[in-house]
Scaffold this motif. Sequence first.
Motif, short mmCIF file in Angstrom:
data_model
loop_
_atom_site.label_atom_id
_atom_site.label_comp_id
_atom_site.label_asym_id
_atom_site.label_seq_id
_atom_site.Cartn_x
_atom_site.Cartn_y
_atom_site.Cartn_z
N ARG A 1 -31.19 -14.41 -32.08
CA ARG A 1 -32.33 -13.75 -31.44
C ARG A 1 -32.68 -12.46 -32.18
O ARG A 1 -33.85 -12.12 -32.36
CB ARG A 1 -31.99 -13.46 -29.97
CG ARG A 1 -33.15 -12.91 -29.16
CD ARG A 1 -32.74 -12.63 -27.73
NE ARG A 1 -32.34 -13.85 -27.02
CZ ARG A 1 -31.14 -14.08 -26.51
NH1 ARG A 1 -30.19 -13.16 -26.63
NH2 ARG A 1 -30.87 -15.21 -25.89
N ARG A 2 -31.65 -11.72 -32.60
CA ARG A 2 -31.90 -10.47 -33.34
C ARG A 2 -32.55 -10.76 -34.69
O ARG A 2 -33.19 -9.87 -35.27
CB ARG A 2 -30.60 -9.71 -33.54
CG ARG A 2 -30.05 -9.11 -32.24
CD ARG A 2 -28.90 -8.16 -32.51
NE ARG A 2 -27.70 -8.83 -33.00
CZ ARG A 2 -26.75 -9.35 -32.21
NH1 ARG A 2 -26.88 -9.27 -30.89
NH2 ARG A 2 -25.69 -9.94 -32.73
N GLY A 3 -32.38 -11.97 -35.20
CA GLY A 3 -32.97 -12.33 -36.49
C GLY A 3 -34.35 -12.95 -36.41
O GLY A 3 -34.92 -13.34 -37.44
N ARG B 1 -28.49 4.02 -24.65
CA ARG B 1 -28.50 3.31 -25.94
C ARG B 1 -29.80 3.57 -26.71
O ARG B 1 -29.97 3.14 -27.84
CB ARG B 1 -28.37 1.82 -25.62
CG ARG B 1 -27.76 0.85 -26.58
CD ARG B 1 -28.02 0.87 -28.04
NE ARG B 1 -28.70 -0.35 -28.42
CZ ARG B 1 -29.93 -0.40 -28.86
NH1 ARG B 1 -30.64 0.70 -29.02
NH2 ARG B 1 -30.48 -1.55 -29.16
N GLU C 1 -37.31 1.26 -29.07
CA GLU C 1 -37.35 -0.03 -28.39
C GLU C 1 -37.75 0.11 -26.92
O GLU C 1 -37.50 1.14 -26.29
CB GLU C 1 -35.98 -0.72 -28.47
CG GLU C 1 -35.58 -1.11 -29.89
CD GLU C 1 -34.17 -1.67 -29.93
OE1 GLU C 1 -34.03 -2.90 -30.06
OE2 GLU C 1 -33.21 -0.88 -29.82
N ASP D 1 -22.75 -15.27 -28.14
CA ASP D 1 -22.81 -14.26 -29.19
C ASP D 1 -23.64 -14.74 -30.37
O ASP D 1 -24.43 -13.99 -30.96
CB ASP D 1 -21.40 -13.91 -29.67
CG ASP D 1 -20.57 -13.19 -28.61
OD1 ASP D 1 -21.17 -12.64 -27.66
OD2 ASP D 1 -19.33 -13.19 -28.74
N LEU E 1 -40.63 -3.54 -30.18
CA LEU E 1 -40.14 -2.59 -31.17
C LEU E 1 -41.31 -1.74 -31.67
O LEU E 1 -42.41 -2.26 -31.91
CB LEU E 1 -39.52 -3.34 -32.36
CG LEU E 1 -38.92 -2.48 -33.49
CD1 LEU E 1 -37.61 -1.85 -33.03
CD2 LEU E 1 -38.67 -3.35 -34.73
N CYS F 1 -39.30 -7.92 -25.00
CA CYS F 1 -38.74 -6.82 -25.77
C CYS F 1 -39.69 -6.44 -26.90
O CYS F 1 -40.23 -7.31 -27.59
CB CYS F 1 -37.38 -7.21 -26.36
SG CYS F 1 -36.13 -7.55 -25.09
N ALA G 1 -27.31 -14.70 -29.47
CA ALA G 1 -27.82 -13.33 -29.49
C ALA G 1 -28.06 -12.86 -30.92
O ALA G 1 -29.05 -12.17 -31.21
CB ALA G 1 -26.85 -12.40 -28.77
N ALA G 2 -27.17 -13.24 -31.83
CA ALA G 2 -27.35 -12.87 -33.24
C ALA G 2 -28.61 -13.53 -33.80
O ALA G 2 -29.38 -12.91 -34.54
CB ALA G 2 -26.12 -13.28 -34.04
N THR H 1 -40.74 -8.76 -29.99
CA THR H 1 -39.61 -9.34 -30.73
C THR H 1 -38.97 -10.52 -30.00
O THR H 1 -38.38 -11.38 -30.64
CB THR H 1 -38.52 -8.28 -30.98
OG1 THR H 1 -38.03 -7.79 -29.73
CG2 THR H 1 -39.10 -7.12 -31.80
N GLY H 2 -39.06 -10.56 -28.67
CA GLY H 2 -38.43 -11.66 -27.95
C GLY H 2 -38.80 -11.69 -26.49
O GLY H 2 -39.25 -10.68 -25.93
#
Length: 292
Positions: free
Chosen positions: A51-53, A120, A83, A45, A175, A173, A48-49, A184-185
């Motif tokens: 990665r979102r940053g 989603r 996305e 988790d 955006l 990924c 993943a956080a 983004t990743g």
Amino acid sequence: MTPTPTPTDGRASAPAVPTVVDREAWQAARDDLLVREKAHTREGDAIAAARRGLPMTEVDAASVVVGPHGPATLLDLFAGREELVVYQHMWHPGAPAEDQCAGCTLTYVAVQDPAYLTARGVSFAVLAQATWAELAPFVELMGYPQHWYAVADPGSRVQDEVVRGDNSGTWACFLRLGDRVFLTGTLTGRGCEATMPALALLDLTPRGRLEAWQEYPEGWPEGRESGWFWRAHADGGGSGWGAGRPTPQWARLGAAPAGEDDDHGLGSARPGVGGLPAGVVGECAGAACHCP
């Protein structure tokens, strides 16, 4: 503790099996491992956080790929959504279906239905360094959804190396901000195990993947080379890298239109022909691959 059962098939030295204990002892051992499993989940988790940053970098939104309905831009693949998740599938030009990447097959086959992503609000596409004339029969053979696109077609125009990919099997990924698109990743190598649920299930079993690199208790069956069951013989048993075909293909061979040959329009190249080095069945057996 009760005696560990002994196999009765006549083998002189059968592989070892887990120790037999009573239910209370089993539950205690299971609870001890659960502490580590929960810590592993929480660390996932946190990753993943992070990665979102991550920051993002702009790519060529006007890149043109070719799919089932002709040319389309990278921007088109978003279908108006914010996305886009892309799998960059390894491709061997001129090689038959059985010599296409077994690792990429495993990476993609279980997540080919993008229904949950769509729900989603995320679009989904697969890109491959192929022409559409090569790619279309393969997609038909496998019964895959029509979200595959060729980046090496005469009608394509993909100069951005990020969009084109390095033909190693990579999740990417993106955006969208208006008409601009940003990377983004990415995930590649063993990171792609995130979309290989069969491996997660095997890791729950006492025998595991039976691959030599994994740790096993003393007396366990000897492990084989990584990914040995990603290709299989007609009987469904793993064949190793030098034989058979990507495992899910066997179930699809009777699904192609009557009259097509076994290569399904993909030519008759074998190792040493059509760009594949002699002694190599697909790049998955070579150093260029990001498989296990």
